[in-house]
Write a protein that holds these residues in place. Structure first.
Motif, PDB file in Angstrom:
ATOM      1  N   LEU A  13       0.826  -1.214   0.000  1.00 37.50           N
ATOM      2  CA  LEU A  13       0.000   0.000   0.000  1.00 37.50           C
ATOM      3  C   LEU A  13       0.861   1.266   0.000  1.00 37.50           C
ATOM      4  O   LEU A  13       0.440   2.303  -0.526  1.00 37.50           O
ATOM      5  CB  LEU A  13      -0.980  -0.026   1.175  1.00 37.50           C
ATOM      6  CG  LEU A  13      -2.030  -1.147   1.070  1.00 37.50           C
ATOM      7  CD1 LEU A  13      -2.972  -1.135   2.270  1.00 37.50           C
ATOM      8  CD2 LEU A  13      -2.833  -1.057  -0.223  1.00 37.50           C
ATOM      9  N   ASP A  14       2.081   1.175   0.567  1.00 37.63           N
ATOM     10  CA  ASP A  14       3.019   2.315   0.451  1.00 37.63           C
ATOM     11  C   ASP A  14       3.326   2.593  -1.024  1.00 37.63           C
ATOM     12  O   ASP A  14       3.436   3.745  -1.438  1.00 37.63           O
ATOM     13  CB  ASP A  14       4.333   2.025   1.179  1.00 37.63           C
ATOM     14  CG  ASP A  14       4.135   1.789   2.655  1.00 37.63           C
ATOM     15  OD1 ASP A  14       4.538   2.636   3.455  1.00 37.63           O
ATOM     16  OD2 ASP A  14       3.556   0.743   3.011  1.00 37.63           O
ATOM     17  N   GLN A  15       3.477   1.517  -1.801  1.00 34.60           N
ATOM     18  CA  GLN A  15       3.739   1.688  -3.238  1.00 34.60           C
ATOM     19  C   GLN A  15       2.603   2.494  -3.885  1.00 34.60           C
ATOM     20  O   GLN A  15       2.848   3.391  -4.697  1.00 34.60           O
ATOM     21  CB  GLN A  15       3.830   0.320  -3.938  1.00 34.60           C
ATOM     22  CG  GLN A  15       5.062  -0.487  -3.615  1.00 34.60           C
ATOM     23  CD  GLN A  15       4.948  -1.901  -4.191  1.00 34.60           C
ATOM     24  OE1 GLN A  15       4.489  -2.817  -3.524  1.00 34.60           O
ATOM     25  NE2 GLN A  15       5.348  -2.076  -5.430  1.00 34.60           N
ATOM     26  N   VAL A  16       1.377   2.153  -3.515  1.00 35.52           N
ATOM     27  CA  VAL A  16       0.225   2.836  -4.125  1.00 35.52           C
ATOM     28  C   VAL A  16       0.207   4.311  -3.710  1.00 35.52           C
ATOM     29  O   VAL A  16       0.001   5.203  -4.540  1.00 35.52           O
ATOM     30  CB  VAL A  16      -1.090   2.122  -3.725  1.00 35.52           C
ATOM     31  CG1 VAL A  16      -2.285   2.862  -4.311  1.00 35.52           C
ATOM     32  CG2 VAL A  16      -1.073   0.673  -4.214  1.00 35.52           C
ATOM     33  N   THR A  17       0.450   4.567  -2.433  1.00 34.46           N
ATOM     34  CA  THR A  17       0.503   5.967  -1.954  1.00 34.46           C
ATOM     35  C   THR A  17       1.596   6.738  -2.702  1.00 34.46           C
ATOM     36  O   THR A  17       1.367   7.847  -3.193  1.00 34.46           O
ATOM     37  CB  THR A  17       0.794   5.992  -0.433  1.00 34.46           C
ATOM     38  OG1 THR A  17      -0.242   5.278   0.226  1.00 34.46           O
ATOM     39  CG2 THR A  17       0.881   7.409   0.096  1.00 34.46           C
ATOM     40  N   ASN A  18       2.766   6.132  -2.800  1.00 34.41           N
ATOM     41  CA  ASN A  18       3.900   6.809  -3.447  1.00 34.41           C
ATOM     42  C   ASN A  18       3.675   7.007  -4.942  1.00 34.41           C
ATOM     43  O   ASN A  18       4.252   7.915  -5.543  1.00 34.41           O
ATOM     44  CB  ASN A  18       5.185   6.021  -3.208  1.00 34.41           C
ATOM     45  CG  ASN A  18       5.598   6.040  -1.748  1.00 34.41           C
ATOM     46  OD1 ASN A  18       5.233   6.957  -1.019  1.00 34.41           O
ATOM     47  ND2 ASN A  18       6.331   5.033  -1.318  1.00 34.41           N
ATOM     48  N   GLY A  19       2.829   6.163  -5.526  1.00 33.77           N
ATOM     49  CA  GLY A  19       2.544   6.284  -6.960  1.00 33.77           C
ATOM     50  C   GLY A  19       1.975   7.641  -7.326  1.00 33.77           C
ATOM     51  O   GLY A  19       2.276   8.183  -8.402  1.00 33.77           O
ATOM     52  N   VAL A  20       1.184   8.225  -6.449  1.00 33.25           N
ATOM     53  CA  VAL A  20       0.605   9.544  -6.747  1.00 33.25           C
ATOM     54  C   VAL A  20       1.716  10.595  -6.798  1.00 33.25           C
ATOM     55  O   VAL A  20       1.783  11.400  -7.740  1.00 33.25           O
ATOM     56  CB  VAL A  20      -0.472   9.915  -5.702  1.00 33.25           C
ATOM     57  CG1 VAL A  20      -0.968  11.338  -5.927  1.00 33.25           C
ATOM     58  CG2 VAL A  20      -1.640   8.924  -5.762  1.00 33.25           C
ATOM     59  N   ALA A  21       2.614  10.572  -5.814  1.00 32.20           N
ATOM     60  CA  ALA A  21       3.709  11.555  -5.787  1.00 32.20           C
ATOM     61  C   ALA A  21       4.624  11.399  -7.000  1.00 32.20           C
ATOM     62  O   ALA A  21       5.069  12.388  -7.607  1.00 32.20           O
ATOM     63  CB  ALA A  21       4.510  11.399  -4.495  1.00 32.20           C
ATOM     64  N   VAL A  22       4.904  10.147  -7.356  1.00 30.40           N
ATOM     65  CA  VAL A  22       5.793   9.902  -8.501  1.00 30.40           C
ATOM     66  C   VAL A  22       5.131  10.389  -9.794  1.00 30.40           C
ATOM     67  O   VAL A  22       5.784  10.999 -10.656  1.00 30.40           O
ATOM     68  CB  VAL A  22       6.160   8.401  -8.567  1.00 30.40           C
ATOM     69  CG1 VAL A  22       6.763   8.034  -9.916  1.00 30.40           C
ATOM     70  CG2 VAL A  22       7.132   8.056  -7.442  1.00 30.40           C
ATOM     71  N   ARG A  23       3.844  10.175  -9.927  1.00 30.96           N
ATOM     72  CA  ARG A  23       3.160  10.614 -11.166  1.00 30.96           C
ATOM     73  C   ARG A  23       2.993  12.131 -11.182  1.00 30.96           C
ATOM     74  O   ARG A  23       3.038  12.748 -12.251  1.00 30.96           O
ATOM     75  CB  ARG A  23       1.852   9.848 -11.316  1.00 30.96           C
ATOM     76  CG  ARG A  23       2.163   8.379 -11.635  1.00 30.96           C
ATOM     77  CD  ARG A  23       1.003   7.453 -11.657  1.00 30.96           C
ATOM     78  NE  ARG A  23       1.452   6.135 -12.078  1.00 30.96           N
ATOM     79  CZ  ARG A  23       1.325   5.009 -11.359  1.00 30.96           C
ATOM     80  NH1 ARG A  23       0.745   5.024 -10.176  1.00 30.96           N
ATOM     81  NH2 ARG A  23       1.785   3.867 -11.826  1.00 30.96           N
ATOM     82  N   MET A  24       2.841  12.753 -10.006  1.00 33.13           N
ATOM     83  CA  MET A  24       2.870  14.222  -9.959  1.00 33.13           C
ATOM     84  C   MET A  24       4.230  14.718 -10.458  1.00 33.13           C
ATOM     85  O   MET A  24       4.320  15.691 -11.217  1.00 33.13           O
ATOM     86  CB  MET A  24       2.619  14.723  -8.518  1.00 33.13           C
ATOM     87  CG  MET A  24       1.182  14.551  -8.050  1.00 33.13           C
ATOM     88  SD  MET A  24       0.997  14.815  -6.265  1.00 33.13           S
ATOM     89  CE  MET A  24       1.104  16.599  -6.160  1.00 33.13           C
ATOM     90  N   ALA A  25       5.291  14.041 -10.027  1.00 28.52           N
ATOM     91  CA  ALA A  25       6.652  14.429 -10.448  1.00 28.52           C
ATOM     92  C   ALA A  25       6.819  14.271 -11.958  1.00 28.52           C
ATOM     93  O   ALA A  25       7.438  15.126 -12.619  1.00 28.52           O
ATOM     94  CB  ALA A  25       7.689  13.589  -9.696  1.00 28.52           C
TER      95      ALA A  25
END
Ligand code: CP
Length: 308
Positions: free
Chosen positions: A285-297
């Motif tokens: 679930l950390d991967q999923v949370t981090n996915g938003v930040a990475v795609r914003m980047a």
């Protein structure tokens, strides 16, 4: 700083500096999702189209949320309700969408190379959200972000990728990414799911899961991609699970502080036991949370950074 290319098509095309740039930018943007008002004005007036020819829960939602948190207008095309079902080619669909002046098209397709073809046709940015068994670059970037956040570095770590290597775009992108950042990558799976010559990407290949996960810092479990298989690649699910499924007994072979990754969707009880998927080492679930930040980047670097 921004990407050298107008597009994000694969990790193969990036160098370690590009990857580190995405990871550090995602690190700065991550706190936006922790705010009460989860929005920054950076991409106000920009338009992003999600064009998904294959099913998706995480990637499509994550790209849409990332666009909206950056104040871009996000449009989702449901291909089953589009003119693709009337026989329109993907090139015509993309050219017609571009005529409406989007800044970026995010595309997922079952055929390898479709995002590259669109990138050649279109002036707007193209982001590969998964093309066949080829690449899934945003998934690999969020995987690297998650590991770097937890371990501090990727250099020197041992990553074991287990399962259906041959049909996995996630495996391919992660082999490129983790090796570029200095990790040792070992892939393991049944001989029928191991593409000949995979070592040329920079990893070591084995048919023994135990060999791969011994002293691993990170274990990435993969789903069997039944949608890409026209024949049976193993006798029974039970046999596959015994040889290549991760349970608490096998987990003991890895390092004590091992991280467990899985791109999702999970087939619980097949490649991963519920106890491991929901256990203390799971980063799923950390991967999923981090996915938003990475795609914003990714959006920021493709569409916004030049304006700063
Ligand atoms: N990880 C991933 O690509 O999941 P979805 O298929 O749900 O987008």
């Amino acid at each position: 700083m921004r990407f050298k290319s107008k597009d994000l098509l694969g990790i193969e095309d990036l160098d370690s500096q590009d990857i580190e740039l995405v990871l550090s930018t995602a690190g700065s943007l991550r706190e936006v999702s922790e705010r009460e008002i989860k929005k920054v004005p950076t991409l106000r007036g920009r338009t992003i189209i999600n064009l998904f020819y294959e099913p998706s829960t995480r990637t499509r939602t994550s790209f849409e949320i990332a666009a909206k948190r950056m104040s871009a207008d996000a449009v989702n095309i449901s291909v089953s309700a589009s003119s693709a079902v009337k026989g329109e080619t993907i090139k015509d669909t993309a050219k017609n969408l571009e005529a409406m002046k989007p800044d970026c098209i995010v595309v997922r397709h079952s055929a390898s190379g479709v995002p590259h073809m669109l990138a050649d046709y279109l002036k707007c940015s193209v982001v590969n959200a998964g093309d066949g068994a080829h690449e899934h670059p945003s998934q690999a970037l969020l995987d690297m972000f998650t590991v770097k956040e937890k371990k501090g570095t990727i250099k020197g770590l041992k990553l074991a990728i287990i399962g259906d290597i041959g049909h996995s775009r996630v495996a391919r992108s992660n082999i490129y990414g983790f090796t570029k950042l200095g990790a040792e990558v070992v892939v393991a799976g049944p001989p029928t799911m191991m593409p000949p010559g995979i070592e040329r990407l920079g990893c070591r290949a084995t048919f023994s899961m135990e060999d791969a996960i011994a002293d691993a810092d990170v274990i990435m479990m993969l789903r069997i991609q039944l949608e890409r298989q026209k024949e049976s690649f193993f006798p029974t699910i039970r046999e596959y699970s015994m040889l290549y499924g991760l349970d608490e007994a096998k987990l003991k072979m890895a390092k004590k502080d091992v991280l467990i990754l899985h791109p999702g969707p999970l087939n619980r009880g097949v490649e991963i036991s519920p106890a491991v998927a929901d256990g203390p080492y799971s980063m799923i679930l950390d991967q999923v949370t981090n996915g938003v930040a990475v795609r914003m980047a990714i959006f920021y670097l493709l569409l916004g950074a030049a304006k700063e």
